[in-house]
Design a protein around this motif. Structure first.
Motif, PDB file in Angstrom:
ATOM      1  N   GLN A 132       0.809  -1.214   0.000  1.00  0.00           N
ATOM      2  CA  GLN A 132       0.000   0.000   0.000  1.00  0.00           C
ATOM      3  C   GLN A 132       0.844   1.266   0.000  1.00  0.00           C
ATOM      4  O   GLN A 132       0.342   2.354  -0.286  1.00  0.00           O
ATOM      5  CB  GLN A 132      -0.947  -0.010   1.197  1.00  0.00           C
ATOM      6  N   THR A 133       2.141   1.155   0.314  1.00  0.00           N
ATOM      7  CA  THR A 133       3.020   2.324   0.285  1.00  0.00           C
ATOM      8  C   THR A 133       3.655   2.524  -1.091  1.00  0.00           C
ATOM      9  O   THR A 133       4.377   3.494  -1.290  1.00  0.00           O
ATOM     10  CB  THR A 133       4.145   2.176   1.331  1.00  0.00           C
ATOM     11  N   HIS A 156       3.443   3.106  -5.225  1.00  0.00           N
ATOM     12  CA  HIS A 156       2.568   3.725  -6.230  1.00  0.00           C
ATOM     13  C   HIS A 156       3.266   3.765  -7.577  1.00  0.00           C
ATOM     14  O   HIS A 156       4.495   3.722  -7.658  1.00  0.00           O
ATOM     15  CB  HIS A 156       2.182   5.154  -5.816  1.00  0.00           C
ATOM     16  N   THR A 157       2.497   3.859  -8.630  1.00  0.00           N
ATOM     17  CA  THR A 157       3.048   4.048  -9.963  1.00  0.00           C
ATOM     18  C   THR A 157       2.181   5.041 -10.715  1.00  0.00           C
ATOM     19  O   THR A 157       0.946   5.035 -10.558  1.00  0.00           O
ATOM     20  CB  THR A 157       3.123   2.717 -10.743  1.00  0.00           C
ATOM     21  N   ILE A 158       2.812   5.916 -11.466  1.00  0.00           N
ATOM     22  CA  ILE A 158       2.082   6.894 -12.276  1.00  0.00           C
ATOM     23  C   ILE A 158       2.020   6.366 -13.698  1.00  0.00           C
ATOM     24  O   ILE A 158       3.048   6.197 -14.358  1.00  0.00           O
ATOM     25  CB  ILE A 158       2.765   8.272 -12.254  1.00  0.00           C
TER      26      ILE A 158
END
Length: 238
Positions: free
Chosen positions: A122-123, A125-127
């Motif tokens: 949950q920590t 991320h991907t853009i």
């Protein structure tokens, strides 16, 4: 799917099911014939897997719930790395297979690791700056293209000078598919483009039509692809 992989998947389906599953249902899930499923079940039973048949209107096959094929025995760190890698394939031609693999790993993960692994994921991320639109072809079809080794016909959208998709510049071209390439935030299908007479990369989010032709492409000199890839710091995944 290889026989051993299919049999592992078959046992996973039976363990996850609350009710018995018919041979027809299992065949549809694994995309094989009913006869293949029956042979696999016979082979598993002969090997000692406790699969049994329930008769009646809601009959089918079941497996003792406590039975499991040998697990991967991943550590918490290995589970995080594997699940994170599979999550990055969500916008790839292998998104369907990646989701199924994630579900299998999650199903066999020990309760000791489950909470910490999910918390760590949950920590992360991907853009994704490019996402498929309704007009692009299904991602799953592109993985099939690479596997069948056929010439494909593409409807492909070009791009504006700023790099955005140019919806008014569609071209039609025949391509000899060679592989897949991850470049920045985009997946590309690499192939010999017969329109340009050269190696080209086609962003999968700009392929708006695709048909697999009957023609088997000729063997191309591997040096052509290697020379093209040498322009960038690429690496093979295996």
């Amino acid at each position: 799917m290889k026989r051993a992989e299919r049999q592992y998947a078959l046992v996973d389906l039976l363990r996850a099911a609350r009710l018995p599953l018919s041979a027809a249902r299992l065949a549809a899930e694994l995309q094989v014939s009913r006869r293949t499923i029956e042979r696999d079940i016979g082979a598993l039973q002969s090997a000692g897997v406790p699969i049994y048949a329930d008769h009646g209107v809601r009959g089918g096959y079941s497996v003792l719930r406590e039975y499991s094929l040998p697990p991967l025995n991943l550590t918490a760190a290995e589970s995080i790395a594997t699940l994170a890698g599979l999550a990055l394939l969500e916008t790839s031609p292998y998104q369907g297979a990646a989701r199924r693999a994630r579900a299998k790993i999650d199903a066999v993960m020990s309760d000791e690791h489950r909470g910490s692994v999910r918390q760590m994921l949950q920590t992360m991320h991907t853009i994704e700056t490019a996402s498929p639109s309704d007009e692009t072809v299904p991602f799953g079809l592109l993985s099939d293209v690479i596997a069948v080794r056929r010439v494909v016909h593409l409807g492909y959208l070009g791009e504006h000078p700023d790099g955005s998709t140019d919806h008014g510049s569609r071209t039609e071209r025949d391509v000899e598919a060679l592989g897949l390439l991850r470049a920045g935030d985009a997946w590309l299908m690499i192939g010999w483009c017969r329109l340009r007479g050269a190696i080209r990369g086609f962003r999968v989010d700009r392929i708006v039509a695709l048909s697999i032709l009957d023609e088997v492409p000729p063997e191309r000199d591997p040096a052509l692809l290697e020379a093209d890839l040498a322009q960038w710091p690429t690496r093979r995944l295996a």
